[in-house]
Scaffold this active site. Structure first.
Site, PDB file in Angstrom:
ATOM      1  N   VAL A   1       0.843  -1.189   0.000  1.00 50.17           N
ATOM      2  CA  VAL A   1       0.000   0.000   0.000  1.00 50.17           C
ATOM      3  C   VAL A   1       0.885   1.248   0.000  1.00 50.17           C
ATOM      4  CG1 VAL A   1      -0.250   0.108   2.526  1.00 50.17           C
ATOM      5  CG2 VAL A   1      -2.056   1.009   1.080  1.00 50.17           C
ATOM      6  N   CYS A   2       0.357   2.302  -0.616  1.00 46.57           N
ATOM      7  CA  CYS A   2       0.996   3.621  -0.574  1.00 46.57           C
ATOM      8  C   CYS A   2      -0.141   4.634  -0.421  1.00 46.57           C
ATOM      9  CB  CYS A   2       1.855   3.867  -1.822  1.00 46.57           C
ATOM     10  SG  CYS A   2       0.939   3.905  -3.373  1.00 46.57           S
ATOM     11  N   ALA A   3       0.014   5.825  -0.946  1.00 46.89           N
ATOM     12  CA  ALA A   3      -1.057   6.812  -0.834  1.00 46.89           C
ATOM     13  C   ALA A   3      -2.214   6.490  -1.774  1.00 46.89           C
ATOM     14  CB  ALA A   3      -0.527   8.217  -1.108  1.00 46.89           C
TER      15      ALA A   3
ATOM     16  N   THR B   1      -3.877   4.090   0.702  1.00 50.41           N
ATOM     17  CA  THR B   1      -4.306   4.616   1.997  1.00 50.41           C
ATOM     18  C   THR B   1      -5.387   5.677   1.833  1.00 50.41           C
ATOM     19  OG1 THR B   1      -2.109   4.157   2.883  1.00 50.41           O
ATOM     20  CG2 THR B   1      -3.486   5.662   4.146  1.00 50.41           C
TER      21      THR B   1
END
Length: 100
Positions: free
Chosen positions: A60-62, A88
């Site tokens: 996961v990232c932004a 996220t």
């Protein structure tokens, strides 16, 4: 590349799924998926030993862009890696809790 939704991630989190957040530490501190560990994208290959090769790892990232690239890289290295679409930001928009 394997992908999953935040709804599917929420379901497997209850079962102890591994989540790696590849954002920078300052971004991670602002809020992250509960239980995620922070391994910034630039440090991922130096820290592969921190990731269990015997289970799926949800990346996961932004928004899903950085994690998508890292999912491909981990899969090429033999990991069962899954990209979380929307990242996220989608997790937060869905009203799910975050950790700080």
């Amino acid at each position: 590349m394997r992908e999953t939704t935040i709804d599917q991630l929420a379901a497997v989190l209850d079962q102890g799924a591994a989540v790696v957040d590849v954002r920078e530490p300052a971004e991670f501190r602002e809020g992250h998926v509960p239980g995620a560990i922070n391994i910034p994208m630039g440090q991922l290959f130096a820290r592969l030993g921190e990731i269990d090769r015997n289970r799926s790892v949800h990346m996961v990232c932004a928004s899903g862009n950085r994690s998508s690239a890292m999912t491909d890289a981990l899969a090429a290295s033999g990991f069962d890696a899954v990209n979380v679409v929307g990242g996220t930001n989608a997790w937060i928009r869905s009203g799910r809790p975050i950790e700080k």
